[in-house]
Scaffold this active site. Structure first.
Site, PDB file in Angstrom:
ATOM      1  N   LYS A  80       0.789  -1.224  -0.161  1.00 56.63           N
ATOM      2  CA  LYS A  80      -0.128   0.134   0.066  1.00 56.63           C
ATOM      3  C   LYS A  80       0.770   1.276   0.008  1.00 56.63           C
ATOM      4  O   LYS A  80       0.344   2.574  -0.167  1.00 56.63           O
ATOM      5  CB  LYS A  80      -1.044   0.180   1.108  1.00 56.63           C
ATOM      6  CG  LYS A  80      -0.375   0.235   2.621  1.00 56.63           C
ATOM      7  CD  LYS A  80      -1.191  -0.153   3.625  1.00 56.63           C
ATOM      8  CE  LYS A  80      -0.817   0.261   5.001  1.00 56.63           C
ATOM      9  NZ  LYS A  80      -0.030   1.279   5.282  1.00 56.63           N
ATOM     10  N   ASP A  81       2.275   1.076   0.321  1.00 56.43           N
ATOM     11  CA  ASP A  81       2.960   2.317   0.303  1.00 56.43           C
ATOM     12  C   ASP A  81       3.559   2.595  -0.948  1.00 56.43           C
ATOM     13  O   ASP A  81       4.046   3.680  -1.382  1.00 56.43           O
ATOM     14  CB  ASP A  81       4.169   2.226   1.354  1.00 56.43           C
ATOM     15  CG  ASP A  81       3.785   1.932   2.766  1.00 56.43           C
ATOM     16  OD1 ASP A  81       2.751   2.591   2.962  1.00 56.43           O
ATOM     17  OD2 ASP A  81       4.313   1.309   3.524  1.00 56.43           O
ATOM     18  N   ARG A 132      -8.174   8.855   3.933  1.00 57.35           N
ATOM     19  CA  ARG A 132      -8.827   7.932   3.741  1.00 57.35           C
ATOM     20  C   ARG A 132      -9.790   7.582   5.005  1.00 57.35           C
ATOM     21  O   ARG A 132     -11.168   7.535   5.030  1.00 57.35           O
ATOM     22  CB  ARG A 132      -8.471   6.767   3.361  1.00 57.35           C
ATOM     23  CG  ARG A 132      -9.213   5.487   3.054  1.00 57.35           C
ATOM     24  CD  ARG A 132      -8.267   4.405   2.570  1.00 57.35           C
ATOM     25  NE  ARG A 132      -7.149   3.822   3.414  1.00 57.35           N
ATOM     26  CZ  ARG A 132      -7.471   3.353   4.455  1.00 57.35           C
ATOM     27  NH1 ARG A 132      -8.743   2.701   5.077  1.00 57.35           N
ATOM     28  NH2 ARG A 132      -6.446   2.994   5.351  1.00 57.35           N
ATOM     29  N   ARG A 133      -8.985   7.394   6.019  1.00 54.18           N
ATOM     30  CA  ARG A 133      -9.798   7.044   7.365  1.00 54.18           C
ATOM     31  C   ARG A 133     -10.626   7.907   8.048  1.00 54.18           C
ATOM     32  O   ARG A 133     -11.687   7.975   8.216  1.00 54.18           O
ATOM     33  CB  ARG A 133      -8.663   6.462   8.121  1.00 54.18           C
ATOM     34  CG  ARG A 133      -8.024   5.004   7.897  1.00 54.18           C
ATOM     35  CD  ARG A 133      -6.824   4.847   8.827  1.00 54.18           C
ATOM     36  NE  ARG A 133      -6.356   3.429   8.497  1.00 54.18           N
ATOM     37  CZ  ARG A 133      -5.268   3.312   8.869  1.00 54.18           C
ATOM     38  NH1 ARG A 133      -4.367   4.108   9.325  1.00 54.18           N
ATOM     39  NH2 ARG A 133      -4.621   1.947   8.561  1.00 54.18           N
ATOM     40  N   ARG A 150       2.021  10.188  13.696  1.00 53.63           N
ATOM     41  CA  ARG A 150       3.055   9.492  13.044  1.00 53.63           C
ATOM     42  C   ARG A 150       3.786   8.638  13.852  1.00 53.63           C
ATOM     43  O   ARG A 150       3.583   8.499  14.991  1.00 53.63           O
ATOM     44  CB  ARG A 150       3.946  10.773  12.522  1.00 53.63           C
ATOM     45  CG  ARG A 150       3.323  11.685  11.535  1.00 53.63           C
ATOM     46  CD  ARG A 150       3.182  11.095  10.101  1.00 53.63           C
ATOM     47  NE  ARG A 150       4.295  10.445   9.732  1.00 53.63           N
ATOM     48  CZ  ARG A 150       5.370  10.955   9.053  1.00 53.63           C
ATOM     49  NH1 ARG A 150       5.296  12.447   8.850  1.00 53.63           N
ATOM     50  NH2 ARG A 150       6.364  10.416   8.791  1.00 53.63           N
ATOM     51  N   ARG A 156       3.308   4.833  17.924  1.00 52.39           N
ATOM     52  CA  ARG A 156       2.035   5.378  17.948  1.00 52.39           C
ATOM     53  C   ARG A 156       0.860   4.761  19.106  1.00 52.39           C
ATOM     54  O   ARG A 156       0.371   5.606  19.710  1.00 52.39           O
ATOM     55  CB  ARG A 156       0.923   4.887  16.836  1.00 52.39           C
ATOM     56  CG  ARG A 156       1.703   5.561  15.292  1.00 52.39           C
ATOM     57  CD  ARG A 156       1.007   4.894  14.107  1.00 52.39           C
ATOM     58  NE  ARG A 156       1.990   5.430  13.018  1.00 52.39           N
ATOM     59  CZ  ARG A 156       1.372   5.553  11.644  1.00 52.39           C
ATOM     60  NH1 ARG A 156       0.082   5.283  11.505  1.00 52.39           N
ATOM     61  NH2 ARG A 156       2.049   5.846  10.725  1.00 52.39           N
ATOM     62  N   CYS A 245      -0.709   7.835  -1.587  1.00 52.49           N
ATOM     63  CA  CYS A 245      -0.897   7.255  -0.139  1.00 52.49           C
ATOM     64  C   CYS A 245      -1.876   8.269   0.714  1.00 52.49           C
ATOM     65  O   CYS A 245      -2.489   7.909   1.579  1.00 52.49           O
ATOM     66  CB  CYS A 245       0.256   7.189   0.623  1.00 52.49           C
ATOM     67  SG  CYS A 245       1.739   5.900  -0.194  1.00 52.49           S
TER      68      CYS A 245
END
Length: 528
Positions: A80-81, A132-133, A150, A156, A245
Protein backbone atom coordinates in the site's frame (compact mmCIF):
# COMPACT_ATOMS: atom_id res chain seq x y z
CA UNK A 1 20.90 -19.67 -7.22
CA UNK A 2 24.58 -19.37 -6.35
CA UNK A 3 24.62 -15.86 -4.87
CA UNK A 4 23.43 -14.79 -1.43
CA UNK A 5 20.64 -12.25 -1.82
CA UNK A 6 20.56 -8.90 -0.02
CA UNK A 7 17.07 -7.80 1.06
CA UNK A 8 16.54 -4.06 1.55
CA UNK A 9 14.13 -3.03 4.29
CA UNK A 10 13.18 -0.18 6.58
CA UNK A 11 14.27 -0.57 10.19
CA UNK A 12 10.98 -0.60 12.09
CA UNK A 13 9.88 -3.75 13.89
CA UNK A 14 7.08 -4.26 11.37
CA UNK A 15 9.37 -3.72 8.35
CA UNK A 16 11.91 -6.16 9.79
CA UNK A 17 9.17 -8.73 10.38
CA UNK A 18 8.10 -8.34 6.76
CA UNK A 19 11.66 -8.69 5.45
CA UNK A 20 12.33 -11.71 7.66
CA UNK A 21 9.07 -13.26 6.47
CA UNK A 22 10.34 -13.06 2.88
CA UNK A 23 13.78 -14.28 3.97
CA UNK A 24 12.17 -17.33 5.59
CA UNK A 25 10.06 -18.01 2.50
CA UNK A 26 13.20 -17.90 0.39
CA UNK A 27 14.92 -20.31 2.79
CA UNK A 28 12.06 -22.74 2.22
CA UNK A 29 13.07 -22.91 -1.45
CA UNK A 30 16.80 -23.12 -0.56
CA UNK A 31 17.68 -19.50 -1.34
CA UNK A 32 19.97 -17.76 1.19
CA UNK A 33 19.47 -14.06 2.01
CA UNK A 34 20.49 -11.37 4.49
CA UNK A 35 18.92 -8.03 5.45
CA UNK A 36 20.16 -4.49 4.88
CA UNK A 37 18.39 -1.71 6.80
CA UNK A 38 17.79 1.52 4.86
CA UNK A 39 16.27 4.73 6.25
CA UNK A 40 13.62 6.43 4.12
CA UNK A 41 12.36 10.00 3.94
CA UNK A 42 9.19 8.93 5.74
CA UNK A 43 11.24 7.53 8.63
CA UNK A 44 13.40 10.66 9.00
CA UNK A 45 10.72 13.38 8.67
CA UNK A 46 8.35 12.88 11.61
CA UNK A 47 7.13 16.45 12.21
CA UNK A 48 5.00 16.78 9.04
CA UNK A 49 1.67 15.25 8.16
CA UNK A 50 1.96 12.58 5.48
CA UNK A 51 -0.10 14.61 3.01
CA UNK A 52 2.38 17.52 3.43
CA UNK A 53 5.37 15.48 2.27
CA UNK A 54 6.26 16.23 -1.33
CA UNK A 55 5.69 13.59 -3.99
CA UNK A 56 4.85 9.94 -3.55
CA UNK A 57 6.80 6.95 -2.30
CA UNK A 58 8.33 8.64 0.74
CA UNK A 59 8.58 5.23 2.45
CA UNK A 60 10.08 3.54 -0.62
CA UNK A 61 12.28 5.93 -2.63
CA UNK A 62 15.58 5.21 -0.87
CA UNK A 63 15.05 1.44 -1.10
CA UNK A 64 14.39 1.78 -4.82
CA UNK A 65 17.54 3.84 -5.32
CA UNK A 66 19.66 1.16 -3.62
CA UNK A 67 17.98 -1.45 -5.78
CA UNK A 68 18.71 0.45 -9.00
CA UNK A 69 22.34 0.98 -7.99
CA UNK A 70 22.81 -2.73 -7.25
CA UNK A 71 23.42 -2.30 -3.51
CA UNK A 72 20.55 -4.69 -2.75
CA UNK A 73 18.90 -7.48 -4.77
CA UNK A 74 15.31 -7.04 -3.67
CA UNK A 75 13.26 -4.68 -1.54
CA UNK A 76 10.30 -5.68 0.64
CA UNK A 77 7.51 -3.11 0.93
CA UNK A 78 4.06 -2.81 2.38
CA UNK A 79 2.33 -2.82 -1.00
CA UNK A 80 0.00 0.00 0.00
CA UNK A 81 3.03 2.33 0.37
CA UNK A 82 4.11 1.91 -3.26
CA UNK A 83 3.27 4.39 -6.03
CA UNK A 84 1.15 2.78 -8.77
CA UNK A 85 3.94 3.15 -11.36
CA UNK A 86 7.35 1.58 -10.77
CA UNK A 87 10.50 3.62 -11.44
CA UNK A 88 12.05 2.71 -14.82
CA UNK A 89 14.08 -0.47 -14.43
CA UNK A 90 12.14 -1.89 -11.44
CA UNK A 91 9.22 -4.32 -11.24
CA UNK A 92 7.12 -6.06 -8.60
CA UNK A 93 8.19 -9.66 -9.03
CA UNK A 94 6.00 -11.25 -6.36
CA UNK A 95 3.35 -10.51 -3.75
CA UNK A 96 2.54 -12.31 -0.50
CA UNK A 97 -0.75 -13.78 0.61
CA UNK A 98 -3.08 -11.16 2.11
CA UNK A 99 -3.29 -10.53 5.83
CA UNK A 100 -6.73 -9.41 7.05
CA UNK A 101 -7.16 -5.86 5.58
CA UNK A 102 -9.55 -4.72 8.32
CA UNK A 103 -8.95 -1.55 10.31
CA UNK A 104 -8.42 -1.70 14.06
CA UNK A 105 -9.83 1.09 16.22
CA UNK A 106 -7.82 1.04 19.44
CA UNK A 107 -9.69 2.90 22.18
CA UNK A 108 -8.47 4.07 25.59
CA UNK A 109 -10.71 2.24 28.06
CA UNK A 110 -11.82 5.51 29.66
CA UNK A 111 -13.20 6.62 26.30
CA UNK A 112 -15.40 3.60 25.51
CA UNK A 113 -19.14 4.05 25.00
CA UNK A 114 -20.66 0.89 23.53
CA UNK A 115 -24.04 2.59 23.05
CA UNK A 116 -22.48 4.49 20.13
CA UNK A 117 -21.28 3.18 16.79
CA UNK A 118 -17.66 1.97 16.98
CA UNK A 119 -17.92 2.02 20.81
CA UNK A 120 -16.28 5.45 20.94
CA UNK A 121 -17.48 8.26 23.21
CA UNK A 122 -19.07 11.44 21.84
CA UNK A 123 -16.62 14.03 20.43
CA UNK A 124 -13.69 11.65 20.83
CA UNK A 125 -10.28 12.63 19.43
CA UNK A 126 -8.94 10.02 17.03
CA UNK A 127 -5.31 9.81 15.97
CA UNK A 128 -4.67 9.01 12.32
CA UNK A 129 -2.57 10.44 9.51
CA UNK A 130 -4.81 8.88 6.84
CA UNK A 131 -7.22 11.14 4.95
CA UNK A 132 -9.00 8.00 3.74
CA UNK A 133 -9.74 6.92 7.31
CA UNK A 134 -10.79 10.42 8.36
CA UNK A 135 -13.34 10.79 5.56
CA UNK A 136 -14.90 7.37 6.11
CA UNK A 137 -14.97 7.59 9.91
CA UNK A 138 -16.62 11.02 9.70
CA UNK A 139 -19.29 9.56 7.44
CA UNK A 140 -20.16 7.15 10.27
CA UNK A 141 -19.63 9.54 13.19
CA UNK A 142 -19.90 13.27 12.44
CA UNK A 143 -18.93 14.19 16.01
CA UNK A 144 -15.38 12.81 15.88
CA UNK A 145 -12.28 15.03 16.01
CA UNK A 146 -8.98 14.07 14.39
CA UNK A 147 -5.33 14.72 15.17
CA UNK A 148 -2.33 13.70 13.08
CA UNK A 149 -0.51 10.54 14.17
CA UNK A 150 3.01 9.60 13.02
CA UNK A 151 5.70 7.10 14.03
CA UNK A 152 6.07 3.33 14.02
CA UNK A 153 3.43 1.09 15.55
CA UNK A 154 5.01 1.09 19.01
CA UNK A 155 5.32 4.89 19.00
CA UNK A 156 1.70 5.35 17.95
CA UNK A 157 0.36 2.98 20.59
CA UNK A 158 2.50 4.64 23.28
CA UNK A 159 1.01 8.02 22.36
CA UNK A 160 -2.42 6.52 23.06
CA UNK A 161 -1.17 5.17 26.40
CA UNK A 162 0.06 8.67 27.17
CA UNK A 163 -3.52 9.88 26.56
CA UNK A 164 -2.64 12.18 23.66
CA UNK A 165 -5.67 10.72 21.89
CA UNK A 166 -8.89 8.98 22.89
CA UNK A 167 -8.36 6.37 20.17
CA UNK A 168 -6.13 5.61 17.22
CA UNK A 169 -6.71 3.69 13.98
CA UNK A 170 -4.20 1.18 12.62
CA UNK A 171 -4.23 -1.55 10.02
CA UNK A 172 -5.02 -4.86 11.69
CA UNK A 173 -2.42 -6.57 9.48
CA UNK A 174 0.52 -4.76 11.06
CA UNK A 175 -0.66 -5.45 14.61
CA UNK A 176 -1.21 -9.12 13.82
CA UNK A 177 2.21 -9.55 12.22
CA UNK A 178 4.21 -8.36 15.22
CA UNK A 179 1.74 -9.82 17.74
CA UNK A 180 1.50 -6.57 19.70
CA UNK A 181 -0.09 -6.74 23.16
CA UNK A 182 -3.09 -4.38 23.27
CA UNK A 183 -4.86 -5.95 26.24
CA UNK A 184 -5.01 -2.60 28.07
CA UNK A 185 -7.26 -1.11 25.37
CA UNK A 186 -10.72 -1.72 23.97
CA UNK A 187 -10.47 -2.96 20.38
CA UNK A 188 -13.05 -2.49 17.63
CA UNK A 189 -12.31 -4.38 14.42
CA UNK A 190 -13.85 -2.65 11.41
CA UNK A 191 -14.27 -4.99 8.41
CA UNK A 192 -13.06 -3.84 4.98
CA UNK A 193 -16.62 -3.63 3.64
CA UNK A 194 -17.42 -0.96 6.26
CA UNK A 195 -14.23 1.12 6.28
CA UNK A 196 -12.72 0.41 2.86
CA UNK A 197 -8.94 -0.09 3.20
CA UNK A 198 -6.08 1.40 1.23
CA UNK A 199 -5.37 -0.36 -2.07
CA UNK A 200 -3.29 -3.51 -1.43
CA UNK A 201 -3.54 -3.14 2.37
CA UNK A 202 -2.27 -6.30 4.08
CA UNK A 203 -0.10 -7.40 1.13
CA UNK A 204 3.71 -7.43 0.87
CA UNK A 205 5.42 -6.52 -2.40
CA UNK A 206 8.81 -7.85 -3.47
CA UNK A 207 10.53 -5.41 -5.82
CA UNK A 208 13.53 -6.27 -8.02
CA UNK A 209 15.46 -4.98 -11.03
CA UNK A 210 13.60 -5.70 -14.24
CA UNK A 211 16.78 -7.10 -15.75
CA UNK A 212 17.19 -9.78 -13.05
CA UNK A 213 15.35 -12.55 -14.90
CA UNK A 214 16.89 -15.33 -12.78
CA UNK A 215 15.60 -13.81 -9.54
CA UNK A 216 12.18 -13.14 -11.08
CA UNK A 217 11.78 -16.82 -11.98
CA UNK A 218 12.82 -17.93 -8.49
CA UNK A 219 10.39 -15.53 -6.79
CA UNK A 220 7.45 -17.04 -8.67
CA UNK A 221 7.69 -19.94 -6.23
CA UNK A 222 6.60 -17.64 -3.36
CA UNK A 223 4.24 -15.46 -5.42
CA UNK A 224 0.45 -15.45 -4.79
CA UNK A 225 -1.21 -14.95 -8.21
CA UNK A 226 -4.79 -14.79 -6.82
CA UNK A 227 -3.88 -11.93 -4.49
CA UNK A 228 -2.04 -10.20 -7.35
CA UNK A 229 -5.15 -10.45 -9.53
CA UNK A 230 -7.44 -8.95 -6.86
CA UNK A 231 -5.15 -6.07 -5.88
CA UNK A 232 -4.54 -5.25 -9.54
CA UNK A 233 -8.09 -3.82 -9.50
CA UNK A 234 -7.38 -1.74 -6.40
CA UNK A 235 -4.07 -0.43 -7.75
CA UNK A 236 -5.62 0.38 -11.13
CA UNK A 237 -8.40 2.35 -9.40
CA UNK A 238 -5.74 4.31 -7.50
CA UNK A 239 -3.87 4.93 -10.74
CA UNK A 240 -6.98 6.11 -12.61
CA UNK A 241 -7.73 8.63 -9.87
CA UNK A 242 -4.05 9.63 -9.80
CA UNK A 243 -4.16 9.11 -6.05
CA UNK A 244 -1.28 8.62 -3.66
CA UNK A 245 -0.95 7.32 -0.13
CA UNK A 246 -2.60 10.47 1.24
CA UNK A 247 -5.64 10.50 -1.08
CA UNK A 248 -9.03 9.99 0.65
CA UNK A 249 -9.56 6.87 -1.46
CA UNK A 250 -10.22 3.31 -0.38
CA UNK A 251 -10.38 0.32 -2.70
CA UNK A 252 -10.87 -3.34 -1.82
CA UNK A 253 -11.34 -6.32 -4.11
CA UNK A 254 -11.68 -9.99 -3.26
CA UNK A 255 -12.67 -13.20 -5.00
CA UNK A 256 -15.57 -15.00 -3.34
CA UNK A 257 -17.30 -18.09 -4.73
CA UNK A 258 -15.71 -17.51 -8.12
CA UNK A 259 -16.87 -13.87 -8.36
CA UNK A 260 -14.79 -10.72 -7.86
CA UNK A 261 -16.37 -8.27 -5.42
CA UNK A 262 -15.08 -4.71 -5.23
CA UNK A 263 -15.74 -1.75 -2.95
CA UNK A 264 -14.47 1.79 -3.61
CA UNK A 265 -14.78 4.95 -1.53
CA UNK A 266 -13.55 8.41 -2.47
CA UNK A 267 -14.04 11.93 -1.13
CA UNK A 268 -12.83 15.30 -2.39
CA UNK A 269 -11.16 16.05 0.96
CA UNK A 270 -10.90 14.31 4.31
CA UNK A 271 -13.86 16.36 5.60
CA UNK A 272 -16.22 15.62 2.70
CA UNK A 273 -18.82 12.87 2.70
CA UNK A 274 -17.40 10.02 0.57
CA UNK A 275 -19.21 8.30 -2.27
CA UNK A 276 -19.04 4.51 -2.43
CA UNK A 277 -19.57 1.90 -5.14
CA UNK A 278 -19.94 -1.88 -4.89
CA UNK A 279 -19.45 -3.97 -8.03
CA UNK A 280 -19.35 -7.67 -8.85
CA UNK A 281 -17.80 -9.30 -11.90
CA UNK A 282 -16.70 -12.74 -13.04
CA UNK A 283 -13.44 -11.22 -14.29
CA UNK A 284 -11.19 -8.34 -13.25
CA UNK A 285 -10.85 -7.19 -16.86
CA UNK A 286 -12.24 -3.66 -17.19
CA UNK A 287 -13.43 -3.65 -13.57
CA UNK A 288 -11.33 -0.68 -12.47
CA UNK A 289 -12.40 1.35 -15.49
CA UNK A 290 -16.06 0.65 -14.74
CA UNK A 291 -15.53 1.74 -11.12
CA UNK A 292 -13.81 4.92 -12.30
CA UNK A 293 -16.71 5.74 -14.63
CA UNK A 294 -19.15 5.68 -11.71
CA UNK A 295 -17.35 8.61 -10.06
CA UNK A 296 -17.35 11.00 -13.02
CA UNK A 297 -18.75 14.41 -12.10
CA UNK A 298 -21.11 14.58 -15.09
CA UNK A 299 -22.71 11.18 -14.40
CA UNK A 300 -26.47 11.42 -13.88
CA UNK A 301 -27.93 10.30 -10.53
CA UNK A 302 -31.64 9.92 -9.66
CA UNK A 303 -33.43 13.11 -8.68
CA UNK A 304 -35.80 11.44 -6.21
CA UNK A 305 -36.01 8.43 -3.90
CA UNK A 306 -38.92 6.81 -2.08
CA UNK A 307 -38.17 4.65 0.97
CA UNK A 308 -40.66 2.72 3.10
CA UNK A 309 -39.45 3.95 6.47
CA UNK A 310 -38.77 7.23 8.24
CA UNK A 311 -35.29 8.59 7.60
CA UNK A 312 -33.46 10.41 10.40
CA UNK A 313 -32.22 13.84 9.29
CA UNK A 314 -28.56 13.21 10.12
CA UNK A 315 -28.45 9.52 9.16
CA UNK A 316 -25.88 8.17 6.71
CA UNK A 317 -28.40 7.80 3.88
CA UNK A 318 -29.98 11.21 4.48
CA UNK A 319 -26.56 12.89 4.26
CA UNK A 320 -25.76 10.99 1.05
CA UNK A 321 -29.07 12.09 -0.53
CA UNK A 322 -28.56 15.69 0.59
CA UNK A 323 -25.04 15.79 -0.88
CA UNK A 324 -26.44 14.88 -4.31
CA UNK A 325 -29.61 17.01 -4.03
CA UNK A 326 -31.83 13.91 -4.24
CA UNK A 327 -35.37 14.51 -2.99
CA UNK A 328 -36.66 11.89 -0.56
CA UNK A 329 -40.16 10.62 0.21
CA UNK A 330 -39.78 8.58 3.40
CA UNK A 331 -42.85 6.89 4.89
CA UNK A 332 -43.60 3.50 6.32
CA UNK A 333 -46.55 1.68 4.77
CA UNK A 334 -47.16 -0.49 7.82
CA UNK A 335 -47.90 -0.04 11.49
CA UNK A 336 -46.34 -2.18 14.19
CA UNK A 337 -48.04 -3.30 17.41
CA UNK A 338 -46.70 -5.30 20.35
CA UNK A 339 -48.36 -8.67 20.96
CA UNK A 340 -47.07 -9.26 24.51
CA UNK A 341 -46.57 -6.90 27.43
CA UNK A 342 -44.37 -8.99 29.75
CA UNK A 343 -41.42 -11.34 29.47
CA UNK A 344 -41.04 -14.55 31.47
CA UNK A 345 -37.78 -14.18 33.44
CA UNK A 346 -37.45 -17.97 33.66
CA UNK A 347 -37.37 -18.20 29.86
CA UNK A 348 -34.67 -15.52 29.70
CA UNK A 349 -32.53 -17.42 32.21
CA UNK A 350 -32.69 -20.54 30.05
CA UNK A 351 -31.39 -18.83 26.92
CA UNK A 352 -27.75 -19.23 25.91
CA UNK A 353 -28.36 -17.02 22.87
CA UNK A 354 -30.88 -14.42 21.76
CA UNK A 355 -31.16 -13.94 17.98
CA UNK A 356 -32.61 -10.73 16.49
CA UNK A 357 -33.36 -10.58 12.78
CA UNK A 358 -34.57 -6.95 12.67
CA UNK A 359 -34.40 -3.57 14.39
CA UNK A 360 -38.11 -3.84 15.20
CA UNK A 361 -37.52 -7.08 17.10
CA UNK A 362 -34.80 -5.39 19.17
CA UNK A 363 -36.85 -2.32 19.97
CA UNK A 364 -39.99 -4.22 20.99
CA UNK A 365 -37.99 -6.73 23.01
CA UNK A 366 -36.13 -4.11 25.04
CA UNK A 367 -39.31 -2.09 25.63
CA UNK A 368 -40.33 -5.03 27.82
CA UNK A 369 -37.31 -4.29 30.06
CA UNK A 370 -35.74 -7.78 29.90
CA UNK A 371 -33.30 -8.96 32.54
CA UNK A 372 -30.58 -10.71 30.52
CA UNK A 373 -27.89 -12.80 32.17
CA UNK A 374 -24.27 -11.84 31.47
CA UNK A 375 -23.63 -15.31 30.07
CA UNK A 376 -26.34 -14.90 27.45
CA UNK A 377 -24.92 -14.02 24.05
CA UNK A 378 -26.67 -11.96 21.40
CA UNK A 379 -26.74 -12.53 17.64
CA UNK A 380 -28.05 -10.20 14.93
CA UNK A 381 -28.76 -10.66 11.27
CA UNK A 382 -26.97 -7.54 10.07
CA UNK A 383 -25.30 -4.20 10.71
CA UNK A 384 -28.54 -2.23 11.07
CA UNK A 385 -29.67 -4.48 13.92
CA UNK A 386 -26.17 -4.31 15.39
CA UNK A 387 -26.38 -0.50 15.62
CA UNK A 388 -29.86 -0.65 17.18
CA UNK A 389 -28.62 -3.11 19.80
CA UNK A 390 -25.95 -0.65 20.96
CA UNK A 391 -28.65 1.78 22.09
CA UNK A 392 -29.47 -0.75 24.80
CA UNK A 393 -25.87 -1.04 25.98
CA UNK A 394 -25.24 -4.39 24.31
CA UNK A 395 -22.81 -5.43 21.58
CA UNK A 396 -23.57 -8.36 19.28
CA UNK A 397 -21.51 -11.51 19.77
CA UNK A 398 -22.44 -12.69 16.27
CA UNK A 399 -23.33 -10.61 13.21
CA UNK A 400 -24.33 -12.03 9.85
CA UNK A 401 -22.91 -9.00 8.02
CA UNK A 402 -19.38 -10.23 8.67
CA UNK A 403 -20.09 -13.38 6.63
CA UNK A 404 -21.10 -11.73 3.37
CA UNK A 405 -23.79 -14.34 2.56
CA UNK A 406 -27.58 -14.44 2.29
CA UNK A 407 -30.03 -15.09 5.14
CA UNK A 408 -30.09 -18.83 4.54
CA UNK A 409 -26.28 -18.93 4.63
CA UNK A 410 -26.18 -16.87 7.81
CA UNK A 411 -28.73 -19.24 9.38
CA UNK A 412 -26.56 -22.25 8.56
CA UNK A 413 -23.44 -20.65 10.05
CA UNK A 414 -25.32 -19.61 13.17
CA UNK A 415 -26.75 -23.13 13.50
CA UNK A 416 -23.21 -24.57 13.61
CA UNK A 417 -22.21 -22.06 16.28
CA UNK A 418 -25.14 -22.76 18.64
CA UNK A 419 -25.52 -26.52 18.12
CA UNK A 420 -26.78 -28.11 21.35
CA UNK A 421 -27.56 -24.78 23.07
CA UNK A 422 -30.78 -22.88 23.79
CA UNK A 423 -31.73 -20.01 21.46
CA UNK A 424 -34.45 -17.43 22.12
CA UNK A 425 -35.80 -15.77 18.95
CA UNK A 426 -38.05 -12.72 19.42
CA UNK A 427 -39.81 -12.08 16.11
CA UNK A 428 -42.77 -10.72 14.21
CA UNK A 429 -45.99 -12.66 13.80
CA UNK A 430 -45.91 -14.42 10.43
CA UNK A 431 -42.16 -14.12 9.87
CA UNK A 432 -40.42 -16.59 7.55
CA UNK A 433 -38.51 -18.18 10.48
CA UNK A 434 -35.43 -18.85 8.35
CA UNK A 435 -33.15 -19.05 11.39
CA UNK A 436 -35.44 -21.47 13.24
CA UNK A 437 -35.61 -23.81 10.25
CA UNK A 438 -31.82 -24.01 10.02
CA UNK A 439 -31.18 -24.92 13.67
CA UNK A 440 -30.31 -28.54 14.43
CA UNK A 441 -32.38 -31.02 16.40
CA UNK A 442 -29.86 -30.72 19.24
CA UNK A 443 -30.64 -27.03 19.61
CA UNK A 444 -33.50 -25.93 21.85
CA UNK A 445 -35.52 -23.10 20.26
CA UNK A 446 -37.64 -20.67 22.26
CA UNK A 447 -39.80 -19.09 19.57
CA UNK A 448 -41.30 -15.79 20.76
CA UNK A 449 -43.61 -13.66 18.54
CA UNK A 450 -43.56 -10.24 20.22
CA UNK A 451 -45.05 -7.88 17.60
CA UNK A 452 -47.22 -7.85 14.50
CA UNK A 453 -47.37 -5.68 11.42
CA UNK A 454 -50.58 -4.17 10.02
CA UNK A 455 -50.70 -2.82 6.48
CA UNK A 456 -51.97 0.73 5.97
CA UNK A 457 -55.39 0.75 4.30
CA UNK A 458 -54.53 3.45 1.76
CA UNK A 459 -51.07 3.90 0.21
CA UNK A 460 -50.43 6.74 -2.23
CA UNK A 461 -48.38 6.07 -5.34
CA UNK A 462 -44.90 7.59 -5.60
CA UNK A 463 -43.38 9.08 -8.74
CA UNK A 464 -39.83 8.84 -7.36
CA UNK A 465 -37.23 7.49 -9.78
CA UNK A 466 -35.99 4.98 -7.17
CA UNK A 467 -38.18 2.97 -4.80
CA UNK A 468 -36.56 1.36 -1.75
CA UNK A 469 -38.52 -1.36 0.03
CA UNK A 470 -37.47 -2.30 3.55
CA UNK A 471 -39.65 -5.36 4.25
CA UNK A 472 -42.00 -7.84 2.54
CA UNK A 473 -44.93 -6.22 4.36
CA UNK A 474 -44.13 -2.85 2.81
CA UNK A 475 -43.94 -4.51 -0.62
CA UNK A 476 -47.38 -6.02 -0.05
CA UNK A 477 -48.78 -2.70 1.15
CA UNK A 478 -47.54 -0.70 -1.83
CA UNK A 479 -48.38 -3.10 -4.65
CA UNK A 480 -51.84 -3.93 -3.30
CA UNK A 481 -53.13 -0.75 -4.99
CA UNK A 482 -50.18 0.54 -7.08
CA UNK A 483 -48.01 -0.51 -10.01
CA UNK A 484 -44.38 0.29 -10.71
CA UNK A 485 -43.70 2.59 -13.66
CA UNK A 486 -41.43 1.11 -16.35
CA UNK A 487 -38.63 3.59 -15.63
CA UNK A 488 -38.72 3.28 -11.82
CA UNK A 489 -35.83 1.36 -10.31
CA UNK A 490 -36.31 -0.80 -7.22
CA UNK A 491 -33.86 -1.48 -4.38
CA UNK A 492 -34.60 -4.08 -1.68
CA UNK A 493 -33.26 -4.35 1.85
CA UNK A 494 -32.75 -8.02 2.64
CA UNK A 495 -33.31 -11.24 0.77
CA UNK A 496 -36.87 -11.78 2.03
CA UNK A 497 -37.89 -8.36 0.65
CA UNK A 498 -36.17 -9.21 -2.62
CA UNK A 499 -38.14 -12.45 -2.88
CA UNK A 500 -41.39 -10.51 -2.46
CA UNK A 501 -40.41 -8.20 -5.34
CA UNK A 502 -39.25 -11.16 -7.43
CA UNK A 503 -42.65 -12.83 -6.96
CA UNK A 504 -44.22 -9.80 -8.65
CA UNK A 505 -41.97 -10.31 -11.68
CA UNK A 506 -40.10 -7.03 -11.09
CA UNK A 507 -36.38 -6.34 -11.43
CA UNK A 508 -34.50 -5.06 -8.40
CA UNK A 509 -31.08 -4.25 -6.94
CA UNK A 510 -29.99 -5.96 -3.71
CA UNK A 511 -27.35 -3.98 -1.75
CA UNK A 512 -24.41 -5.96 -0.44
CA UNK A 513 -25.30 -4.99 3.15
CA UNK A 514 -28.91 -4.38 4.28
CA UNK A 515 -28.16 -1.02 5.89
CA UNK A 516 -27.82 2.63 4.93
CA UNK A 517 -24.25 2.24 3.67
CA UNK A 518 -25.43 -0.54 1.36
CA UNK A 519 -28.38 1.59 0.21
CA UNK A 520 -26.13 4.56 -0.59
CA UNK A 521 -23.80 2.26 -2.56
CA UNK A 522 -26.75 0.84 -4.48
CA UNK A 523 -28.24 4.25 -5.36
CA UNK A 524 -24.87 5.67 -6.43
CA UNK A 525 -24.20 2.59 -8.55
CA UNK A 526 -27.44 2.79 -10.57
CA UNK A 527 -27.09 3.58 -14.27
CA UNK A 528 -29.24 6.27 -15.92
Amino acid sequence: MNRKLIIGTRGSELALWQANFVKDRLAEISVEAELKIIKTQGDIIQHLRLDKLEGKGFFTKELEEELLSGQIDLAVHSHKDLPTVNPPGLIIAAVSDREDPSELLIIHKDCVDITKRLSLKHNATVGTSSNRRKAQLLSLRTDLEFEDLRGNLQTRVQKLRDEKYDAIVLAKAGIARINMDLSDFHLEEIPPVEIIPAPAQGVLAIQIRESDKELFDILQKIHDPEVAQAISVERKVLNLFDGGCHAPLGSYCRKKDGVYQSWTSIADTNEDFPDRVFLQSETTEGMAEKIFSKFQKDRKLPSSVFITRDLAENSYLARFLKKHNIQVDDRSLIRIFPTINKLDSFILKRADWIFFNSKNAIEHFFKLEPWILKKTKIAVLGRGSEDSLRKYNRVADFSGDNLGIDTEGIAKEFAKLVDGQTVLIPRAEGSLQTIQKALTENTKVIDMPIYETVIEEEVNKTNAQVMIFTSPSNVEAYFRENLADPDQKIICIGHSTAKAIEALGLKYTLPYTPDEIGLAEAIFGLDY
